[in-house]
Scaffold this motif. Structure first.
Motif, PDB file in Angstrom:
ATOM      1  N   ASP A  80       0.814  -1.211   0.000  1.00  0.00           N
ATOM      2  CA  ASP A  80       0.000   0.000   0.000  1.00  0.00           C
ATOM      3  C   ASP A  80       0.854   1.269   0.000  1.00  0.00           C
ATOM      4  O   ASP A  80       0.472   2.271  -0.611  1.00  0.00           O
ATOM      5  CB  ASP A  80      -1.017  -0.003   1.142  1.00  0.00           C
ATOM      6  CG  ASP A  80      -0.432  -0.329   2.488  1.00  0.00           C
ATOM      7  OD1 ASP A  80       0.496  -1.141   2.560  1.00  0.00           O
ATOM      8  OD2 ASP A  80      -0.923   0.212   3.486  1.00  0.00           O
ATOM      9  N   TYR A 148      -8.531  -2.176  -3.253  1.00  0.00           N
ATOM     10  CA  TYR A 148      -8.963  -0.890  -2.721  1.00  0.00           C
ATOM     11  C   TYR A 148     -10.480  -0.890  -2.683  1.00  0.00           C
ATOM     12  O   TYR A 148     -11.141  -1.135  -3.694  1.00  0.00           O
ATOM     13  CB  TYR A 148      -8.463   0.246  -3.621  1.00  0.00           C
ATOM     14  CG  TYR A 148      -8.690   1.618  -3.051  1.00  0.00           C
ATOM     15  CD1 TYR A 148      -7.906   2.097  -2.013  1.00  0.00           C
ATOM     16  CD2 TYR A 148      -9.682   2.437  -3.556  1.00  0.00           C
ATOM     17  CE1 TYR A 148      -8.106   3.367  -1.493  1.00  0.00           C
ATOM     18  CE2 TYR A 148      -9.886   3.716  -3.047  1.00  0.00           C
ATOM     19  CZ  TYR A 148      -9.094   4.170  -2.018  1.00  0.00           C
ATOM     20  OH  TYR A 148      -9.295   5.426  -1.502  1.00  0.00           O
ATOM     21  N   HIS A 150     -13.936   0.883  -0.144  1.00  0.00           N
ATOM     22  CA  HIS A 150     -14.370   1.751   0.952  1.00  0.00           C
ATOM     23  C   HIS A 150     -13.267   2.734   1.343  1.00  0.00           C
ATOM     24  O   HIS A 150     -13.024   2.994   2.523  1.00  0.00           O
ATOM     25  CB  HIS A 150     -14.841   0.937   2.159  1.00  0.00           C
ATOM     26  CG  HIS A 150     -16.076   0.143   1.864  1.00  0.00           C
ATOM     27  ND1 HIS A 150     -17.315   0.714   1.769  1.00  0.00           N
ATOM     28  CD2 HIS A 150     -16.238  -1.182   1.602  1.00  0.00           C
ATOM     29  CE1 HIS A 150     -18.201  -0.217   1.482  1.00  0.00           C
ATOM     30  NE2 HIS A 150     -17.584  -1.379   1.365  1.00  0.00           N
ATOM     31  N   ARG A 151     -12.539   3.185   0.320  1.00  0.00           N
ATOM     32  CA  ARG A 151     -11.481   4.200   0.446  1.00  0.00           C
ATOM     33  C   ARG A 151     -10.337   3.761   1.357  1.00  0.00           C
ATOM     34  O   ARG A 151      -9.711   4.570   2.037  1.00  0.00           O
ATOM     35  CB  ARG A 151     -12.070   5.532   0.894  1.00  0.00           C
ATOM     36  CG  ARG A 151     -13.040   6.102  -0.124  1.00  0.00           C
ATOM     37  CD  ARG A 151     -13.566   7.464   0.280  1.00  0.00           C
ATOM     38  NE  ARG A 151     -14.448   7.977  -0.749  1.00  0.00           N
ATOM     39  CZ  ARG A 151     -15.773   7.857  -0.737  1.00  0.00           C
ATOM     40  NH1 ARG A 151     -16.371   7.224   0.259  1.00  0.00           N
ATOM     41  NH2 ARG A 151     -16.499   8.349  -1.717  1.00  0.00           N
ATOM     42  N   THR A 152     -10.063   2.459   1.355  1.00  0.00           N
ATOM     43  CA  THR A 152      -8.935   1.940   2.121  1.00  0.00           C
ATOM     44  C   THR A 152      -8.336   0.744   1.399  1.00  0.00           C
ATOM     45  O   THR A 152      -8.996   0.091   0.596  1.00  0.00           O
ATOM     46  CB  THR A 152      -9.362   1.564   3.561  1.00  0.00           C
ATOM     47  OG1 THR A 152      -8.209   1.260   4.323  1.00  0.00           O
ATOM     48  CG2 THR A 152     -10.311   0.380   3.570  1.00  0.00           C
TER      49      THR A 152
END
Length: 176
Positions: A80, A148, A150-152
């Protein structure tokens, strides 16, 4: 036709759709270029093709359309930081990153998946251009994928928790 919902509502809905995280690369004037892309998908088996959606204003798009080639580095769940680094504007994205040219395109040494693509077609997609890529070379190693949603960043939990088996291995085991 005018949508009956707002742009933010659409963004929020699409944030719930998990997407693979890749770094798309290109070469221009002998220099490496790359950006993080989650709008990537398999398109065809015969011939092997993928799709990548790129913002019309992105630099990488201009390099890809000029050369007709691009690379796709498919990231692992532990990468990430690499994805965030290549998403930043204005930074030297390749600084401190292990990479090399592979088939004339920048390949990240730590990425478990690698595809070399020739542009087969570019399709209008609103504020993006959908690039259809003919895969001319591919290599992969076993690693849980970075996704990626739910914005994570995360991974597919079943993949991360169990040993990896191919569908063929699963079918063979079930047939016994």
């Amino acid at each position: 036709m005018i949508p009956s919902f707002g742009e933010q509502a659409f963004r929020d809905l699409m944030a719930g759709v998990c997407a693979p995280v890749t770094i798309v690369t290109a070469t221009a004037e002998g220099l490496p270029h790359g950006t993080t892309v989650s709008a990537f998908a398999s398109l065809s088996l015969r011939p092997p093709m993928v799709t990548v959606a790129l913002d019309r204003g992105s630099r990488i798009l201009s390099h890809i359309t000029a050369t007709g080639r691009f690379g796709v580095n498919v990231l692992a769940r532990t990468q990430d930081d690499l994805a965030l680094g290549f998403a930043r504007r204005g930074a030297d994205r390749f600084a401190g990153v292990g990479w090399d040219f592979d088939h004339g395109l920048p390949r990240l040494g730590s990425a478990p998946g690698w595809l070399v693509c020739e542009v087969a077609q570019a399709v209008d997609g609103g504020d993006h251009l959908l690039i259809l890529g003919l895969v001319t070379h591919a290599k992969t190693t076993s690693a849980a994928p970075l996704v990626y949603g739910h914005r994570t960043f995360g991974t597919h939990s079943a993949f991360a928790d169990r040993p990896r088996h191919t569908i063929r291995e699963h079918v063979a085991a079930c047939a016994r």
